[in-house]
Every structure is written in structure tokens, then in C-alpha cells.
Scaffold this motif. Structure first.
Motif, PDB file in Angstrom:
ATOM      1  N   GLY A  33      35.592  53.357  48.723  1.00 46.75           N
ATOM      2  CA  GLY A  33      35.835  51.986  48.299  1.00 46.75           C
ATOM      3  C   GLY A  33      35.983  51.878  46.799  1.00 46.75           C
ATOM      4  O   GLY A  33      35.364  52.631  46.048  1.00 46.75           O
ATOM      5  N   CYS A  34      36.831  50.945  46.367  1.00 47.89           N
ATOM      6  CA  CYS A  34      37.012  50.683  44.938  1.00 47.89           C
ATOM      7  C   CYS A  34      37.221  49.186  44.778  1.00 47.89           C
ATOM      8  O   CYS A  34      38.277  48.657  45.137  1.00 47.89           O
ATOM      9  N   ALA A  35      36.204  48.498  44.281  1.00 51.69           N
ATOM     10  CA  ALA A  35      36.242  47.038  44.186  1.00 51.69           C
ATOM     11  C   ALA A  35      36.148  46.593  42.736  1.00 51.69           C
ATOM     12  O   ALA A  35      35.555  47.275  41.899  1.00 51.69           O
ATOM     13  N   ALA A  36      36.744  45.440  42.449  1.00 52.49           N
ATOM     14  CA  ALA A  36      36.681  44.848  41.113  1.00 52.49           C
ATOM     15  C   ALA A  36      36.257  43.392  41.246  1.00 52.49           C
ATOM     16  O   ALA A  36      36.650  42.701  42.188  1.00 52.49           O
ATOM     17  N   SER A  37      35.435  42.940  40.308  1.00 47.93           N
ATOM     18  CA  SER A  37      34.944  41.566  40.370  1.00 47.93           C
ATOM     19  C   SER A  37      34.606  41.075  38.969  1.00 47.93           C
ATOM     20  O   SER A  37      34.279  41.863  38.081  1.00 47.93           O
ATOM     21  N   ASN A  38      34.683  39.756  38.788  1.00 45.41           N
ATOM     22  CA  ASN A  38      34.227  39.143  37.541  1.00 45.41           C
ATOM     23  C   ASN A  38      32.933  38.359  37.765  1.00 45.41           C
ATOM     24  O   ASN A  38      32.534  37.555  36.930  1.00 45.41           O
ATOM     25  N   ASP A  39      32.294  38.607  38.899  1.00 45.25           N
ATOM     26  CA  ASP A  39      31.054  37.922  39.273  1.00 45.25           C
ATOM     27  C   ASP A  39      29.859  38.785  38.866  1.00 45.25           C
ATOM     28  O   ASP A  39      29.634  39.857  39.430  1.00 45.25           O
ATOM     29  N   TYR A  40      29.101  38.318  37.893  1.00 43.79           N
ATOM     30  CA  TYR A  40      27.961  39.091  37.383  1.00 43.79           C
ATOM     31  C   TYR A  40      26.926  39.360  38.470  1.00 43.79           C
ATOM     32  O   TYR A  40      26.328  40.433  38.515  1.00 43.79           O
ATOM     33  N   SER A  65      32.210  40.984  29.161  1.00 37.21           N
ATOM     34  CA  SER A  65      32.097  40.149  30.357  1.00 37.21           C
ATOM     35  C   SER A  65      30.648  39.836  30.722  1.00 37.21           C
ATOM     36  O   SER A  65      30.403  39.002  31.599  1.00 37.21           O
ATOM     37  N   LEU A  66      29.708  40.499  30.060  1.00 42.67           N
ATOM     38  CA  LEU A  66      28.296  40.253  30.351  1.00 42.67           C
ATOM     39  C   LEU A  66      27.887  38.860  29.887  1.00 42.67           C
ATOM     40  O   LEU A  66      28.529  38.276  29.014  1.00 42.67           O
ATOM     41  N   PRO A  67      26.811  38.315  30.452  1.00 46.36           N
ATOM     42  CA  PRO A  67      26.308  37.011  29.993  1.00 46.36           C
ATOM     43  C   PRO A  67      25.935  37.058  28.519  1.00 46.36           C
ATOM     44  O   PRO A  67      25.808  38.130  27.922  1.00 46.36           O
ATOM     45  N   ARG A  68      25.743  35.896  27.941  1.00 48.63           N
ATOM     46  CA  ARG A  68      25.466  35.794  26.513  1.00 48.63           C
ATOM     47  C   ARG A  68      24.265  36.641  26.097  1.00 48.63           C
ATOM     48  O   ARG A  68      24.287  37.320  25.070  1.00 48.63           O
ATOM     49  N   GLU A  69      23.211  36.630  26.889  1.00 47.25           N
ATOM     50  CA  GLU A  69      22.006  37.404  26.568  1.00 47.25           C
ATOM     51  C   GLU A  69      22.182  38.830  27.085  1.00 47.25           C
ATOM     52  O   GLU A  69      21.654  39.223  28.120  1.00 47.25           O
TER      53      GLU A  69
END
Length: 218
Positions: A33-40, A65-69
């Protein structure tokens, strides 16, 4: 042994390029499997999933793409890349380069890919990663060149962990006095860190400092 890849990046075009490159790389391997997502939250689920050690998992994470902290997010990743069958690949943009040494000290077992690497050098990076079964890091060509130049020129542009943490607090709109009260650190100590950071970045006023922080921590 099978392989799985998960790419966390808010730039869907870049993610698709990595997926294409990965599929070509694993032409002779078993890629389940090879998946991509922008959901943290999906990336966090991948990090915390200990259900199976029967496959190799590659987790590619874009720093921007990581959250601010981000300090908290990076500490979450530390345990992940210590597993034998799991590899963490941090994707760095050009403006992240001053953070590279600090990031490496936080994640000494991770692998590092510059996002503007040429297709050929990116392919070589993944080939090396595929054949590196055990210990050792992989660094893309541009990062190796950047580090070598810093050592040769003896430049001191790397941002420390304390400076990065303070930048994250400042960009939230907090004053040094507020930060001092929240973390129980002498405001004079915070002021010293801020002055040292401004000197390192060759910045003379708060407006330019805020603009520089926005460039490093979008």
C-alpha cells in the motif's frame, strides 16, 4: 517482507509525485500500500499503530504541513523511528534549512529529503533508503551539500531548540512577559534568547523578526 508507505503533505501534487516515484522503486519488491493524506490525525494513527511488525512502514512527513506547535508533533515521532521496521522521512523546504541541525538533534534516527531535490537525486535517496536495512541515516544530496558547506565555512546559522520554541510562542502573539509567566522562565532569559536569534538572523527590529519567523514557520 512487505512494504507500506504513508505520505503526510498538504501539497497534493508533491505527494502524487512521491507516490509515482515510490511505485517505480518498488517494482521488484512487495508493496502492499502507498497512501497520501493531508490529515494530521491519520498520520498520528500511523505513528501509534503497533498492530503489526510484519511489514516495513515508511512514513514521509512534510515539516510545513505539521500543526503550528511542531515541537510536540516531532517529539511524538521520536519513538516511531526507533522501531526496526519503521522509517521516518522528514521532508524539508528551502526555508527549513536553518532548522536542519536542530531537527536532526531531535530526530537522530530519521531520514531527510529536501523537497526541491531533483528527480534523479530523489530516486537515488529512495534507493539508498530501500537498501539500508538497519542502522544509519539517509540524507538527500542537497542536505549533504548544505551541511558540508556549513562545516567548511564554519557558519553559525542553525537555530537552536530554545530559539525555535520561542519563535513558536512569539508567532502566537504572546509577549515575552506572558511567555515568562506561563513557563516560569525569567523574562531576561527569554530576552537574551530573542536578541541572540535576531543577531543570528541579522534582524534589528520586531517587525522584521516576525516576518522572518513567518518564513520559517508558515
Amino acid at each position: 517482507m512487505t512494504y507500506q508507505c504513508f505520505i503526510y503533505d498538504k501539497n497534493c501534487f508533491f505527494s502524487q509525485g512521491i507516490v509515482t516515484l515510490t511505485l517505480r522503486l518498488f517494482a521488484r519488491e512487495t508493496l502492499s500500500g502507498c497512501a497520501a493524506s493531508n490529515d494530521y490525525s491519520q498520520m498520528v494513527a500511523q505513528i501509534r499503530d503497533n498492530s503489526s511488525n510484519e511489514h516495513h512502514l515508511w512514513l514521509l512527513c512534510d515539516l510545513d504541513s505539521l500543526p503550528r506547535e511542531r515541537f510536540q508533533a516531532l517529539h511524538l515521532m521520536r519513538g516511531f523511528c526507533q522501531h526496526r521496521n519503521k522509517k521516518l522521512i522528514i521532508l524539508l523546504g528551502e526555508h527549513n534549512m536553518p532548522l536542519f541541525i536542530t531537527l536532526y538533534s531531535l530526530l537522530p534516527n530519521a531520514h531527510w529529503l529536501h523537497k526541491k531535490e531533483s528527480v534523479e537525486y530523489a530516486r537515488l535517496f529512495f534507493q539508498e533508503l530501500l537498501h539500508k536495512r538497519h542502522n544509519g541515516n539517509c540524507f538527500s544530496h542537497s542536505l549533504t551539500k548544505y551541511t558540508r558547506n556549513r562545516l567548511q565555512n564554519r557558519t553559525d546559522d542553525a537555530i537552536s531548540g530554545n530559539e525555535w520554541w520561542l519563535m513558536e510562542e512569539i508567532i502566537k502573539g504572546k509577549t515575552l512577559s506572558q511567555i515568562s509567566c506561563e513557563v516560569n522562565v525569567d523574562v531576561r532569559r527569554l530576552s537574551y534568547i530573542k536578541r541572540h536569534l535576531m543577531k543570528r538572523l541579522n534582524i534589528r527590529n520586531n517587525i522584521d523578526l516576525f516576518a522572518a519567523i513567518k518564513g520559517i514557520i508558515p
